[in-house]
Design an enzyme around this catalytic site. Structure first.
Site, PDB file in Angstrom:
ATOM      1  N   ARG A   5       0.813  -1.233   0.000  1.00  0.00           N
ATOM      2  CA  ARG A   5       0.000   0.000   0.000  1.00  0.00           C
ATOM      3  C   ARG A   5       0.837   1.269   0.000  1.00  0.00           C
ATOM      4  NH1 ARG A   5      -2.315  -0.132   6.156  1.00  0.00           N
ATOM      5  NH2 ARG A   5      -0.250  -0.473   7.005  1.00  0.00           N
ATOM      6  N   ASP A  61       3.282 -24.417   3.585  1.00  0.00           N
ATOM      7  CA  ASP A  61       3.941 -24.731   4.845  1.00  0.00           C
ATOM      8  C   ASP A  61       5.386 -24.972   4.453  1.00  0.00           C
ATOM      9  OD1 ASP A  61       5.244 -26.140   6.898  1.00  0.00           O
ATOM     10  OD2 ASP A  61       3.323 -26.740   7.729  1.00  0.00           O
ATOM     11  N   HIS A  62       6.267 -24.041   4.778  1.00  0.00           N
ATOM     12  CA  HIS A  62       7.605 -24.114   4.166  1.00  0.00           C
ATOM     13  C   HIS A  62       8.372 -25.372   4.574  1.00  0.00           C
ATOM     14  CE1 HIS A  62       9.108 -22.181   7.892  1.00  0.00           C
ATOM     15  NE2 HIS A  62      10.288 -22.648   7.561  1.00  0.00           N
ATOM     16  N   GLU A 109      14.615 -24.276  18.419  1.00  0.00           N
ATOM     17  CA  GLU A 109      15.272 -23.063  17.903  1.00  0.00           C
ATOM     18  C   GLU A 109      16.035 -22.411  19.041  1.00  0.00           C
ATOM     19  OE1 GLU A 109      12.818 -20.761  14.907  1.00  0.00           O
ATOM     20  OE2 GLU A 109      11.259 -21.580  16.180  1.00  0.00           O
ATOM     21  N   ASP A 113       1.834 -21.608  16.205  1.00  0.00           N
ATOM     22  CA  ASP A 113       2.898 -21.172  15.291  1.00  0.00           C
ATOM     23  C   ASP A 113       3.638 -22.356  14.676  1.00  0.00           C
ATOM     24  OD1 ASP A 113       4.585 -19.174  14.088  1.00  0.00           O
ATOM     25  OD2 ASP A 113       6.129 -19.621  15.564  1.00  0.00           O
ATOM     26  N   HIS A 135       3.828 -27.072  10.935  1.00  0.00           N
ATOM     27  CA  HIS A 135       5.080 -27.787  10.644  1.00  0.00           C
ATOM     28  C   HIS A 135       5.131 -29.169  11.299  1.00  0.00           C
ATOM     29  CE1 HIS A 135       6.044 -23.932   9.117  1.00  0.00           C
ATOM     30  NE2 HIS A 135       6.576 -23.418  10.185  1.00  0.00           N
TER      31      HIS A 135
END
Ligand code: BG6
Length: 490
Positions: free
Chosen positions: A50, A178-179, A217, A236, A241
């Protein structure tokens, strides 16, 4: 290296084209595919957002971000010049559909070629943008739309999004990303299971004691804290995943790699998950939140400090015991855990096989450990099988577990492409096998909603854990109660 074939000419519109995902993941992925000759000279990438940006301002932003985000030595001035010629910027506000003239003009005359709208935006904008494309008559026969996760925050919001997008696009035009499904080692799970006859007879309750899934992580939530606080680790990471990993691991062999053959098998797994509700939430799940600690010798702050002490019971860690109620897996627990600020960035699946039925080695002297198959997802992707072997020497019969170890990077000696490189190519090729179908996303949310409700009803506490650890003690207790332990702790 598999042969790289160029994809047909396309127009790719990235909504949220100046945002974090576009800059950190999508544009570097496209740059790499371009360097490998997979994008035809006339294919174009149109960033929509935008803000009012000039073409020069936009190109300067992309150049700076590619320099920062590509691997060392990957940015090349000559190639950047070529790549930049396919980029253009168009102002388009998700809610001001009458004001999309820059985008309409940019796409005009190209109705016959592949047209992909990639929505790298908040999910609340998915419906409005799909509608904007329809209102402006920008949806063609060859159009596809890509939806980034999170797809809603519960079953109801996911349905609303799916309905809104479904009013504009057919299901076979919708690619829900979903990577994790684009990661090489996740696909290697399919190669391991269905490219070898060795494992299939063992891939079941009669041979497997239990399975552990860890996606750890070491980073905290950083700049995403406001967003993350409304989401938490279950939504998340587990809803998408981890459940996708469980599906690929546990599904029945599909008849082919055809998009619906694979997804038909995955949905059966999701529908066989034993519900977790208020009755068993306390015994089957653990919620955690990180406090101060140290990672790789550096002091790091706790989650509440990052949130500027606003107070929060959002979980940054989840561990749970999942059961699949079908003939293959009945009685085999799947333990899942994921969290931020853990000891290391480390994702793997560990399969623990059954104990030998009878040991011929006198117990007091020899310890026969069960075989373990470790599928390392990241870093150092590979597969490791531990087997018992006799220690060499004339001193007696000493047994010790030894590893048959395969590191994919050492074996194949190539750069591992980022998941987005593969997934973008799959969209452009029109292959949706690695994307989630509507029923999958909704079935996953249904199961997750049960857990969230269970937590609310049973007032499940969030346990603290020190940054740099493997999560709260309760996570170890979850397995300890079953006489088991996480394999990576230490
Ligand atoms: C994203 C989550 O989907 O996956 C992030 O929203 C998480 O919170 C990320 O950090 C992990 O992805 P990867 O590829 O680094 O394991």
């Amino acid at each position: 290296m598999a042969q790289l074939v160029p994809v047909d000419p396309f127009d790719l519109i990235i909504f949220g084209g100046t945002g974090d995902l576009a800059m950190r993941k999508l544009l570097p992925a496209l740059y790499h595919r371009d360097c490998d000759g997979q994008l035809t000279p006339d294919s174009r990438i149109i960033a929509a957002s935008r803000g009012a940006l000039s073409q020069e301002q936009y190109l300067a932003t992309v150049e700076a971000s590619l320099r920062a985000n590509l691997g060392e030595g990957d940015f090349d001035d000559k190639h950047w010049k070529k790549f930049s010629e396919r980029l253009c910027y168009a102002r388009a506000d998700a809610f001001e559909h009458g004001d999309w003239t820059e985008l309409v003009d940019a796409l005009g005359g190209n109705e016959d070629r592949i047209r992909v709208a990639y929505l790298a935006t908040a999910p609340s904008l998915f419906g409005p943008i799909a509608n904007g494309l329809k209102t402006n008559k920008l949806i063609t026969e060859a159009s596809r739309i890509v939806l980034e996760k999170p797809l809603g925050r519960d079953l109801q919001s996911a349905r609303e999004i799916n309905n809104a997008v479904g009013e504009c696009f057919r299901e076979n035009q919708i690619y829900r990303i979903d990577h994790y499904l684009g990661k090489e080692t996740v696909q290697n799970l399919l190669a391991l299971r269905f490219g070898n006859s060795l494992f299939e007879p063992l891939w079941r309750r009669s041979a497997i004691d239990h399975v552990q899934f860890t996606v750890a992580e070491n980073l905290g939530v950083g700049g995403r804290v406001e967003f993350y606080d409304r989401v938490g680790a279950l939504r998340d990471m587990v809803q998408n995943h981890l459940l996708q990993l469980v599906c690929l691991f546990a599904m029945e062999p599909p008849s082919s790699l055809d998009q619906n053959a694979v997804r038909d098998e995955k949905i059966k797994v999701l529908r066989s998950l034993k519900p977790i509700s208020a009755d068993n939430a306390q015994s089957s799940t653990v919620r955690g939140q990180y406090t101060d600690g140290a990672i790789k010798g550096k002091t790091v702050t706790g989650y509440l400090d990052e949130l500027e002490d606003k107070g929060s019971s959002t979980e940054t860690f989840v561990a749970l015991k999942l059961e699949i109620e079908n003939w293959r897996w009945s009685g085999v627990p799947f333990y899942l855990r994921t969290g931020k600020r853990l000891k290391a960035k480390h994702s793997e699946i560990v399969v623990q096989f059954q104990d030998v039925p009878h040991s011929i080695f006198p117990e007091q002297e020899y310890n026969v450990s069960p075989n373990l198959l470790r599928i390392r997802l990241q870093p150092d992707e590979g597969v490791q099988l531990s087997v018992m072997a006799k220690e060499p020497g004339p001193g007696g019969f000493e047994l010790r577990p030894v590893s048959l170890d395969l590191s994919f990077s050492e074996t194949f000696g190539v750069r591992y492409p980022d998941a987005y490189e593969r997934l973008l190519m799959e969209v452009l090729r029109g292959n949706s096998a690695l994307f989630m179908r509507r029923d999958e996303v909704e079935a996953a949310w249904e199961w997750i909603d049960g857990i969230i409700e269970g937590w609310q009803v049973s007032k499940q506490k969030v346990e603290s854990y020190v940054s740099g650890s493997w999560g709260p003690t309760a996570s170890s207790m979850l397995l300890d109660r079953d006489g088991r332990a996480w394999h990576q702790d230490g």
